[in-house]
Design an enzyme around this catalytic site. Structure first.
Site, PDB file in Angstrom:
ATOM      1  N   SER A 147       0.852  -1.184   0.000  1.00  0.00           N
ATOM      2  CA  SER A 147       0.000   0.000   0.000  1.00  0.00           C
ATOM      3  C   SER A 147       0.888   1.234   0.000  1.00  0.00           C
ATOM      4  O   SER A 147       2.036   1.177   0.479  1.00  0.00           O
ATOM      5  CB  SER A 147      -0.896   0.006   1.250  1.00  0.00           C
ATOM      6  OG  SER A 147      -1.524   1.256   1.419  1.00  0.00           O
ATOM      7  N   TYR A 162      -2.472  -0.429  10.696  1.00  0.00           N
ATOM      8  CA  TYR A 162      -2.473  -0.862   9.290  1.00  0.00           C
ATOM      9  C   TYR A 162      -1.200  -0.406   8.596  1.00  0.00           C
ATOM     10  O   TYR A 162      -0.513  -1.187   7.938  1.00  0.00           O
ATOM     11  CB  TYR A 162      -3.706  -0.295   8.583  1.00  0.00           C
ATOM     12  CG  TYR A 162      -3.750  -0.599   7.096  1.00  0.00           C
ATOM     13  CD1 TYR A 162      -4.198  -1.832   6.634  1.00  0.00           C
ATOM     14  CD2 TYR A 162      -3.345   0.354   6.147  1.00  0.00           C
ATOM     15  CE1 TYR A 162      -4.240  -2.117   5.275  1.00  0.00           C
ATOM     16  CE2 TYR A 162      -3.384   0.078   4.792  1.00  0.00           C
ATOM     17  CZ  TYR A 162      -3.838  -1.143   4.358  1.00  0.00           C
ATOM     18  OH  TYR A 162      -3.874  -1.431   3.016  1.00  0.00           O
ATOM     19  N   LYS A 166       2.025  -2.500   6.823  1.00  0.00           N
ATOM     20  CA  LYS A 166       2.426  -2.302   5.433  1.00  0.00           C
ATOM     21  C   LYS A 166       3.878  -1.836   5.326  1.00  0.00           C
ATOM     22  O   LYS A 166       4.570  -2.182   4.357  1.00  0.00           O
ATOM     23  CB  LYS A 166       1.478  -1.319   4.743  1.00  0.00           C
ATOM     24  CG  LYS A 166       0.070  -1.880   4.541  1.00  0.00           C
ATOM     25  CD  LYS A 166       0.098  -3.180   3.736  1.00  0.00           C
ATOM     26  CE  LYS A 166      -1.287  -3.705   3.426  1.00  0.00           C
ATOM     27  NZ  LYS A 166      -1.259  -4.939   2.608  1.00  0.00           N
TER      28      LYS A 166
END
Length: 246
Positions: A147, A162, A166
């Site tokens: 991402s 999150y 990543k």
């Protein structure tokens, strides 16, 4: 894509979004696709959309559980001969804070599940896939769906855990690439970092905000794996045409 005809691609998180779109594209290009997900019945339904010569097979697998990952790859080995391409696509996002320094603290369960699926599962799937490739002396391809949040820290702290997972994928992809080079193995490693994509994770996004479609990412993955054996695209960032570079 001709050299991948009849080869085996394992796609995690294949029941919806990018994983579903990619599974269809790979099968249409003649690959045998094995989709791993908890909702395996949704993967089976994708075959109705395949117009090419390949086929999509499902295997129920909870990527937060190492024993299920190992069993799934052993099944692929026994049934199809091994893994030639692995696309680590599965990922989850639950907005919230890491600590209780302010309101909105995530539960322990959500913290651990995000780390397990987004990072631990990706690492363990990669270990199994590379083991299969080495056993057969096959130069396959590992593709990690990362991402843009794996390359900067989002301004909103609801993304904190999150984004952390990543960033770990970014570091892991680079480390894995170096490990393959040190071993003089021509197994390719690619980290693909999309911006906002229309999936189940972004169902509540601002309709005025630019957004990519799952098929856009699937097309990019096909481009990456169709490169000649001597070419490896190690990192690819994909943004919507009007999306800001943060």
């Amino acid at each position: 894509m001709e050299r991948w005809s009849n080869k085996v691609a394992v796609v995690t998180g294949a029941s919806s979004g990018i994983g579903a779109a990619l599974s269809i594209r790979l099968a249409e290009n003649g690959m045998t696709v094995v989709g791993l997900a908890r909702r395996a019945h949704l993967i089976d339904e994708l075959n109705s959309e395949v117009t090419g010569t390949g086929k999509i097979h499902s295997r129920q697998c909870d990527l937060s559980k190492v024993e299920e990952i190992k069993a799934a790859f052993e099944w692929v080995e026994n049934k199809f001969g091994g893994t030639d391409v692995l696309v680590n696509n599965a990922g989850i996002f639950k907005g919230g804070k890491i600590t209780d320094a302010t309101d909105g603290k995530l539960s322990d369960e959500h913290i651990l599940l995000t780390m397990d699926v987004n990072y631990k599962g990706l690492v363990m799937c990669t270990r199994e896939a590379v083991g299969s490739m080495r056993k057969r002396n096959f130069n396959g391809h590992i593709i990690n769906i990362n991402s843009v949040a794996g390359h900067y820290i989002p301004f909103h702290s609801d993304f904190n855990i999150y984004s952390s997972t990543k960033h770990a994928v970014t570091a892991f992809s680079a480390a894995l690439l170096n490990e393959m080079a040190d071993a003089k193995r021509k197994i390719k490693v690619t980290s693909i970092s999309p911006g906002l994509v229309r999936t189940e994770m972004t169902i509540t996004h601002d309709p005025e905000q630019p957004i990519l479609e799952p098929g856009d990412i699937a097309d990019a993955i096909l481009y990456v794996i169709s490169t000649p054996p001597n070419v490896n695209i190690s990192e690819l960032e994909i943004l919507s045409a009007a999306e800001k570079k943060l």
